[in-house]
Design a protein around this motif. Structure first.
Motif, short mmCIF file in Angstrom:
data_model
loop_
_atom_site.label_atom_id
_atom_site.label_comp_id
_atom_site.label_asym_id
_atom_site.label_seq_id
_atom_site.Cartn_x
_atom_site.Cartn_y
_atom_site.Cartn_z
N LEU A 46 -29.83 63.38 -65.27
CA LEU A 46 -29.92 64.54 -64.39
C LEU A 46 -28.69 65.41 -64.48
O LEU A 46 -27.56 64.91 -64.65
N LYS A 47 -28.91 66.72 -64.34
CA LYS A 47 -27.83 67.70 -64.33
C LYS A 47 -27.86 68.46 -63.01
O LYS A 47 -28.92 68.55 -62.36
N ASP A 50 -31.03 70.34 -61.22
CA ASP A 50 -32.35 69.81 -61.58
C ASP A 50 -33.18 69.56 -60.33
O ASP A 50 -32.65 69.20 -59.28
N SER A 51 -34.49 69.72 -60.46
CA SER A 51 -35.41 69.42 -59.35
C SER A 51 -35.69 67.93 -59.34
O SER A 51 -36.46 67.43 -60.17
N ARG A 54 -39.41 67.10 -58.70
CA ARG A 54 -40.26 67.27 -59.88
C ARG A 54 -40.09 66.11 -60.86
O ARG A 54 -41.08 65.59 -61.41
N LEU A 55 -38.86 65.65 -61.05
CA LEU A 55 -38.62 64.52 -61.94
C LEU A 55 -39.29 63.25 -61.42
O LEU A 55 -39.84 62.46 -62.19
N ALA A 83 -28.01 65.63 -59.12
CA ALA A 83 -28.81 66.85 -58.98
C ALA A 83 -28.14 67.87 -58.06
O ALA A 83 -28.29 69.08 -58.24
#
Length: 281
Positions: A46-47, A50-51, A54-55, A83
């Motif tokens: 994750l960055k 990021d959602s 959604r992931l 995130a």
């Protein structure tokens, strides 16, 4: 790939079950027939930005799983913190002389020590290379839960979410909008414990369910009136999730299915004992 765990529980002898929320009404103990823990592996790193919701939904699809009403979603805090961008470049930390001396004495990273102190409300204990602090959230843990493992090999440190309850509430609301389901969300971290060896999971963020289950005033099967029994449901669920969300498992989330939780506006702050009633402060 991690395997799902299943545990059988004794079924309550009486009472009606509210299937919509998984809550048994009219029973002294809201037991269910089975409890399932379903892992949600996430391979992607994750960055910030990021959602996470959604992931998680994508991970469900990859596992051919669907969330059901009554499920509880448990999430390790690291993917939440990543995130939310709770990363600190350790090269930008300038440790104090005191932090450098402490780190040198016990072969520690002075930058992590300095960051842990900066993230703390107070230092609870500092002895033999162990730093126990109270975080700004009111959590008592080592190094203010500043973590360097499972990040990027030691270049950055990861902090707790700024407000884990708000983080859980955000995911809870997003799931409700996407799935039209009210799914409780618990964000967890791994803590040590006084007087006992080993690490366990604790709930640091909660949304959609009560953190505590108060049995006081009820009678046990032998008709004894309970006077002090308050179960930390959220912490117990966090520990159960730890069986599949191990540190090396690349499984930062799981579904717990079959637990008779109490819906409501619970928060992780409910689990923190007030100083006035804490015998160790």
């Amino acid at each position: 790939m991690s395997k799902a765990f299943s545990a059988r529980q004794k079924t309550a002898p009486q009472g009606r079950t509210n299937v919509a929320h998984g809550v048994s009404r009219g029973t002294p103990h809201p037991a269910t027939a089975e409890l399932h823990i379903i892992p949600l592996p996430i391979e992607a790193e994750l960055k910030p930005g990021d959602s996470l919701t959604r992931l998680l939904l994508d991970a469900l699809k990859q596992q051919n799983q669907r969330l059901r009403q009554g499920d509880i979603l448990i999430i390790k805090h690291k993917i939440v913190s990543k995130a939310e961008g709770q990363l600190v470049d350790l090269n930008k930390i300038k440790p104090s002389a005191a932090s450098r001396r402490w780190a040198h004495r016990y072969d520690l990273d002075a930058r992590v020590i300095e960051l842990a102190i900066d993230q703390s409300r107070r230092i609870v204990r500092r002895k033999r290379g162990v730093l126990i602090t109270e975080t700004r959230h009111g959590l008592i843990c080592a190094n203010s839960a500043v973590d360097v493992s499972n990040v990027d090999g030691g270049r950055h440190a990861l902090l707790l979410p700024e407000d884990p309850d708000s983080s859980a509430a955000k995911i809870h609301l997003q799931l409700k909008k996407s799935l039209n389901l009210s799914i409780p969300v618990i964000i967890t971290d791994t803590f040590g414990r006084p007087w006992r060896e080993g690490l366990t999971e604790v709930a640091i963020g909660i949304a959609g369910m009560k953190a505590l289950h108060d049995y006081r005033g009820r009678r046990d099967p032998h008709q004894y009136l309970l006077q002090a029994s308050i179960d930390a449901d959220a912490d117990q669920l966090a520990c159960a999730a730890g069986l599949v969300c191990g540190k090396l498992a690349r499984t930062p989330a799981c579904i717990i299915r079959g637990f008779a939780y109490q819906p409501g506006r619970g928060t992780a702050r409910d689990l923190i004992r007030p100083a006035a009633s804490d015998l160790f402060r």
